[in-house]
Design an enzyme around this catalytic site. Structure first.
Site, PDB file in Angstrom:
ATOM      1  N   ASP A 136      13.119 -57.220  -2.808  1.00  0.00           N
ATOM      2  CA  ASP A 136      12.778 -55.808  -2.755  1.00  0.00           C
ATOM      3  C   ASP A 136      11.898 -55.461  -3.951  1.00  0.00           C
ATOM      4  O   ASP A 136      11.893 -56.163  -4.967  1.00  0.00           O
ATOM      5  CB  ASP A 136      14.040 -54.941  -2.829  1.00  0.00           C
ATOM      6  CG  ASP A 136      15.015 -55.230  -1.706  1.00  0.00           C
ATOM      7  OD1 ASP A 136      14.566 -55.391  -0.561  1.00  0.00           O
ATOM      8  OD2 ASP A 136      16.233 -55.280  -1.988  1.00  0.00           O
ATOM      9  N   ASP A 165      10.044 -57.048   2.011  1.00  0.00           N
ATOM     10  CA  ASP A 165      11.386 -56.482   2.094  1.00  0.00           C
ATOM     11  C   ASP A 165      11.322 -55.006   1.716  1.00  0.00           C
ATOM     12  O   ASP A 165      10.246 -54.404   1.718  1.00  0.00           O
ATOM     13  CB  ASP A 165      12.356 -57.269   1.207  1.00  0.00           C
ATOM     14  CG  ASP A 165      13.750 -57.346   1.830  1.00  0.00           C
ATOM     15  OD1 ASP A 165      14.137 -56.413   2.557  1.00  0.00           O
ATOM     16  OD2 ASP A 165      14.447 -58.339   1.591  1.00  0.00           O
ATOM     17  N   ASP A 169      15.966 -50.608  -2.583  1.00  0.00           N
ATOM     18  CA  ASP A 169      17.249 -50.730  -1.892  1.00  0.00           C
ATOM     19  C   ASP A 169      18.399 -50.590  -2.891  1.00  0.00           C
ATOM     20  O   ASP A 169      18.334 -51.111  -4.014  1.00  0.00           O
ATOM     21  CB  ASP A 169      17.356 -52.069  -1.169  1.00  0.00           C
ATOM     22  CG  ASP A 169      16.516 -52.103   0.121  1.00  0.00           C
ATOM     23  OD1 ASP A 169      15.781 -51.135   0.375  1.00  0.00           O
ATOM     24  OD2 ASP A 169      16.611 -53.094   0.853  1.00  0.00           O
ATOM     25  N   ARG A 222      13.693 -45.560   7.196  1.00  0.00           N
ATOM     26  CA  ARG A 222      14.539 -45.679   5.999  1.00  0.00           C
ATOM     27  C   ARG A 222      14.022 -44.767   4.888  1.00  0.00           C
ATOM     28  O   ARG A 222      13.673 -45.203   3.806  1.00  0.00           O
ATOM     29  CB  ARG A 222      14.631 -47.127   5.516  1.00  0.00           C
ATOM     30  CG  ARG A 222      15.226 -48.081   6.537  1.00  0.00           C
ATOM     31  CD  ARG A 222      15.360 -49.484   5.976  1.00  0.00           C
ATOM     32  NE  ARG A 222      15.858 -50.415   6.994  1.00  0.00           N
ATOM     33  CZ  ARG A 222      16.070 -51.710   6.796  1.00  0.00           C
ATOM     34  NH1 ARG A 222      15.848 -52.239   5.598  1.00  0.00           N
ATOM     35  NH2 ARG A 222      16.514 -52.473   7.771  1.00  0.00           N
TER      36      ARG A 222
END
Length: 327
Positions: A136, A165, A169, A222
């Site tokens: 990430d 990715d 996160d 997201r």
């Protein structure tokens, strides 16, 4: 830009009855766009109290080797990144650390930063781009007290959705995080909070995250996707999403005073997981986007004072103030 602390009072003569009700709950509502846009010197929201390296003398680095050494360990430290450093994978950042980009074009590409089992970390003014899977751009894992502020996250959408990715996160029971004044651009998977439907034992009661004054542009989904936790999403500007805010697995989300443009679904609580989430909406400009609210939540008042800018001035404030190079 002038640093201004969050307002702690309101003038009744300039506010509507609804705004007064918010003020009594600890929310300050700005009366005009001219009051907005100042750079915070400390985080607002669930990440309040995060100081990173504080006033420790800064060390400036320009190579990967020097950066790895500088961010290791839990002693208080301020690390300035000068230039763009290419990464393969992620670099672990220790507790009590501030990582600060120099100017408007310093940061990392190809990988990212990992905050694992640490506390009190500030990530500011960095360009973080094209984090190749499984890395990430920033991973916050089993960590507390984190402030991610005025960064520019980006990738591209010319590759498969799993080529890169996530940009940011937050997972494995992390807590007390504020994500403010960042840009997220040209990506499929923006910001995932809670990595799995099967992680209730670790995540329940944690994953408390505030997102405010961020600009999401051409990010597919997201924005964020939140499982189990508590999310406050206010004064953000979302353009070009398929589905943006996603509350799932019993998560509680308060979504207020945001602006959505060219977005199909602004908020959903009933996709992809076996258990729906909860959401409360107020003051948003949906711009024609739909909502899918299967369950209205109990999270209606954040447990901290904050400035709620009206949706009518969000676009101007966020487009002028978000991203690296604005501190």
């Amino acid at each position: 830009m002038r640093t201004r602390p969050p307002r702690t009072h309101v003038q009744r003569s300039t506010l509507t009855a609804a705004a007064l009700a918010l003020a009594l709950a600890g929310v300050t509502v700005l009366a005009s766009p001219q009051q907005a846009g100042a750079v915070e010197s400390t985080p607002i929201g669930f990440g309040a109290g995060t100081t990173g390296g504080g006033g420790t003398a800064a060390v400036t680095v320009s190579t990967l080797a020097a950066f790895r050494t500088a961010v290791t360990g839990d002693a208080a430290k301020v690390v300035k990144v000068n230039g763009l450093i290419t990464l393969s994978g992620q670099v672990d950042v220790g507790s009590n650390t501030t990582v600060l980009g120099v100017g408007s074009s310093s940061g990392f590409t190809g990988g990212g930063l990992r905050l694992k089992k640490v506390t009190n970390v500030v990530i500011r003014n960095l360009n973080i781009s094209k984090p190749l899977a499984p890395s990430d751009g920033v991973t916050v894992e089993s960590s507390t007290k984190v402030w991610v502020d005025h960064n520019s996250f980006s990738a591209d959408r010319s590759h498969d959705k799993d080529y890169y990715d996530g940009l940011l996160d937050i997972n494995h029971g992390s807590d007390n995080v504020t994500v403010s004044w960042n840009t997220f651009k040209d990506h499929f998977k923006g910001s995932l909070v809670g990595h799995s439907d099967k992680n209730a034992s670790q995540d329940t009661g944690h994953l408390k995250v505030t997102y405010h004054h961020n600009h999401f542009s051409n990010v597919y989904s997201r924005i964020p996707s939140l499982r189990f936790g508590t999310g406050h999403f206010y004064d953000n500007y979302v353009v070009g999403a398929d589905n943006a805010v996603h509350s799932r697995m019993g998560a509680q989300m308060l979504v207020e005073n945001n602006v959505f443009r060219d977005t199909k679904v602004a908020v959903t609580t009933n996709r992809s997981s076996d258990v729906d989430g909860y959401a409360n909406l107020r003051g948003n400009d949906l711009g024609g986007a739909t909502t899918e609210i299967s369950r209205t939540g109990t999270f209606t008042s954040a447990p901290y004072s904050y400035t709620a800018e009206p949706a009518s001035s969000v676009v101007a404030s966020v487009t002028s103030g978000a991203g690296a190079g604005k501190l």
